[in-house]
Write a protein that holds these residues in place. Structure first.
Motif, short mmCIF file in Angstrom:
data_model
loop_
_atom_site.label_atom_id
_atom_site.label_comp_id
_atom_site.label_asym_id
_atom_site.label_seq_id
_atom_site.Cartn_x
_atom_site.Cartn_y
_atom_site.Cartn_z
N TYR A 165 0.85 -1.19 0.00
CA TYR A 165 0.00 0.00 0.00
C TYR A 165 0.89 1.24 0.00
N ASP A 166 0.84 1.99 -1.08
CA ASP A 166 1.60 3.25 -1.18
C ASP A 166 3.07 3.08 -0.80
N GLY A 167 3.71 2.06 -1.34
CA GLY A 167 5.14 1.86 -1.11
C GLY A 167 5.48 1.20 0.20
N LYS A 168 4.49 0.75 0.96
CA LYS A 168 4.73 0.14 2.27
C LYS A 168 4.56 -1.37 2.21
N ALA A 169 5.27 -2.05 3.08
CA ALA A 169 5.21 -3.51 3.18
C ALA A 169 4.80 -3.89 4.60
N PRO A 170 3.51 -3.83 4.92
CA PRO A 170 3.06 -4.02 6.31
C PRO A 170 3.36 -5.38 6.90
N TRP A 171 3.51 -6.42 6.06
CA TRP A 171 3.81 -7.77 6.56
C TRP A 171 5.13 -8.29 6.03
N GLY A 172 5.98 -7.38 5.59
CA GLY A 172 7.31 -7.77 5.18
C GLY A 172 7.46 -8.09 3.71
N VAL A 173 8.69 -8.46 3.35
CA VAL A 173 9.05 -8.80 1.97
C VAL A 173 9.41 -10.28 1.91
N TYR A 174 8.91 -10.97 0.88
CA TYR A 174 9.11 -12.42 0.74
C TYR A 174 9.80 -12.70 -0.60
N VAL A 175 11.01 -13.20 -0.53
CA VAL A 175 11.81 -13.46 -1.73
C VAL A 175 11.44 -14.82 -2.33
N GLY A 176 11.23 -14.84 -3.63
CA GLY A 176 10.91 -16.10 -4.30
C GLY A 176 12.07 -17.06 -4.31
N LYS A 177 11.80 -18.33 -4.02
CA LYS A 177 12.84 -19.35 -4.01
C LYS A 177 12.76 -20.24 -5.25
N GLN A 178 11.57 -20.79 -5.53
CA GLN A 178 11.44 -21.73 -6.64
C GLN A 178 10.07 -21.55 -7.29
N GLY A 203 9.40 -14.22 5.70
CA GLY A 203 9.36 -12.78 5.51
C GLY A 203 10.50 -12.05 6.19
N ILE A 204 10.86 -10.90 5.61
CA ILE A 204 11.92 -10.06 6.14
C ILE A 204 11.34 -8.69 6.47
N GLY A 205 11.57 -8.24 7.70
CA GLY A 205 11.16 -6.91 8.14
C GLY A 205 12.34 -6.18 8.72
N TRP A 206 12.06 -5.06 9.37
CA TRP A 206 13.13 -4.24 9.93
C TRP A 206 12.80 -3.90 11.37
N ASP A 207 13.71 -4.19 12.27
CA ASP A 207 13.57 -3.86 13.69
C ASP A 207 14.09 -2.43 13.88
N TYR A 208 13.18 -1.50 14.11
CA TYR A 208 13.57 -0.09 14.21
C TYR A 208 14.32 0.23 15.49
N GLN A 209 14.13 -0.55 16.51
CA GLN A 209 14.83 -0.30 17.78
C GLN A 209 16.27 -0.78 17.72
N LYS A 210 16.50 -1.93 17.09
CA LYS A 210 17.85 -2.51 17.03
C LYS A 210 18.57 -2.22 15.71
N ASN A 211 17.81 -1.68 14.74
CA ASN A 211 18.37 -1.39 13.41
C ASN A 211 18.99 -2.63 12.76
N VAL A 212 18.22 -3.71 12.79
CA VAL A 212 18.65 -4.95 12.15
C VAL A 212 17.44 -5.55 11.42
N TYR A 213 17.74 -6.48 10.51
CA TYR A 213 16.65 -7.20 9.85
C TYR A 213 15.97 -8.14 10.84
N LYS A 214 14.70 -8.40 10.59
CA LYS A 214 13.91 -9.25 11.47
C LYS A 214 13.27 -10.38 10.67
N ASP A 215 13.37 -11.59 11.19
CA ASP A 215 12.72 -12.75 10.56
C ASP A 215 11.25 -12.74 10.95
N LEU A 216 10.36 -12.60 9.98
CA LEU A 216 8.93 -12.51 10.25
C LEU A 216 8.20 -13.84 10.17
#
Length: 368
Positions: A165-178, A203-216
């Protein structure tokens, strides 16, 4: 990107459709092609490809469609030749639920945008999460996965963003495997088989408090997953969802691709267009344009639970009355061979791309 919130998974019953176990119908000849999209080592760079620069590439992606010489036409009345008994696979959470009715049209959380690249070009389609053993499967159009322009096999940097929605990924990004598709589409670009099922990493998200990627976690655990229906009679009403972005033929930009849209109606059969070998597609009156390709056609959609049964994906479209406005879309007919392709992807594990330290890379995964 929004902070990730885990939402409950809805459900809808299999009322009115014949249920089936996960056993594929007998097949004649070769029907399946599978191709790797990204291994764990490449998937991290795919995420960065789209998210670096504040996600500007997401906004820049052009709608992608399967080019055809003329508008697909409804040539006569008839019914498709089903290759077996009608069957369904229940949606995630639907296995033991009862039907709920609602007059409201709540948009499904399962539907999102697909982004990929071909050479230097950036493109987008639509897709939906669908039921699978590990809740990690996406249904879309074959031409939204396989490179039909340069025959490079599959497209590059393929990701799915549910609820975009408008450039946002509310539930993260999911990379295609196969990716899994019908042999006739991969080899002959036969639009009657223009569908694909794609396994995705967690899924991959972003932890804003720790500034690291988050496994969703798995896709279906976060947004649910539609059921699947095949060998159904044509004519039962369907909801079609997608992200149209292309202008109409008259140059009017009604759509932006930034918000999910829907159509509703009774499909008709057959729809034909010789330039893409379409002879047995299903049509629907709908004004969506390019970018809606791959969006799900959902039978028995429950607005209360936002789930139903995917019985098609948007493939072609056009202007049937030559007034400069798109007014129809079409889908392959889902039959037992469609189910066979789906079943091949159903039980495959994908794994996670986020290490314990919050960086992207190879992590331990179950064997396939």
């Amino acid at each position: 990107m929004k902070k990730h919130v885990l939402l409950p998974i809805g459900a809808i019953a299999a009322a009115g459709l014949a249920a089936t176990a996960l056993t594929a119908p007998a097949q004649a000849g070769r029907v399946l092609t599978s191709t790797k999209l990204a291994g764990p080592a490449q998937a991290g760079s795919t995420v960065k490809f789209w998210l670096d620069g504040g996600g500007s590439k997401l906004k820049a992606a052009d709608p992608y469609g399967m080019e055809h010489n003329t508008v697909p036409k409804h040539v006569s009345k008839g019914a498709p030749a089903a290759d077996g008994k009608p069957g369904i696979v229940p949606a995630i959470g639907d296995e033991k639920k009862t039907t709920a009715k609602s007059k409201n049209v709540n948009l499904p959380k399962t539907v999102g945008r697909v982004f990929f690249s071909i050479g230097s070009g950036l493109y987008s389609c639509s897709a939906s999460s669908v039921q699978s053993a590990y809740h990690n499967l996406v249904a879309t159009a074959g031409h939204c996965v396989y490179d039909i322009e340069s025959n490079h096999q599959v497209v590059d940097n393929w990701v799915f963003i549910p609820g975009y929605y408008d450039g946002k990924a509310p539930w993260g990004v999911y990379v295609g495997k196969q990716a899994f598709t019908h042999y006739d589409f991969d080899v002959y670009e036969d639009a009657d088989r223009d569908y694909s099922f794609v396994t995705v990493y967690s899924g991959i998200g972003w932890d804003y408090q720790k500034n690291v990627y988050k496994d969703l976690g798995p896709l279906g655990n976060n947004v649910g997953g539609q059921g699947l229906a095949y060998n159904q009679k044509v004519g039962a009403p369907v909801f079609v969802f997608g992200y149209p972005a292309a202008p109409h033929g008259d140059g009017n930009y009604v759509w932006t691709g930034e918000k999910l849209k829907w159509c509703y109606g009774k499909p008709y059969f057959p729809v034909k267009e010789a330039s893409v070998k379409a002879e047995e597609q299903v049509g629907l009156k709908c004004s969506m344009t390019g970018g809606s390709s791959g969006g799900p056609w959902i039978l028995k959609y429950s607005s209360a639970r936002r789930l139903g049964y995917i019985n098609g994906v948007t493939s072609l479209g056009g202007d049937t009355d030559d007034n400069g406005r798109s007014d129809m879309i079409s889908s392959p007919y889902f039959d037992g061979e469609t189910y066979g392709v789906y079943k091949a992807a159903y039980s495959l594990w994908s794994g996670s791309l986020v290490r314990k330290d919050g960086t992207l890379g190879i992590t331990e995964a179950k064997s396939e």
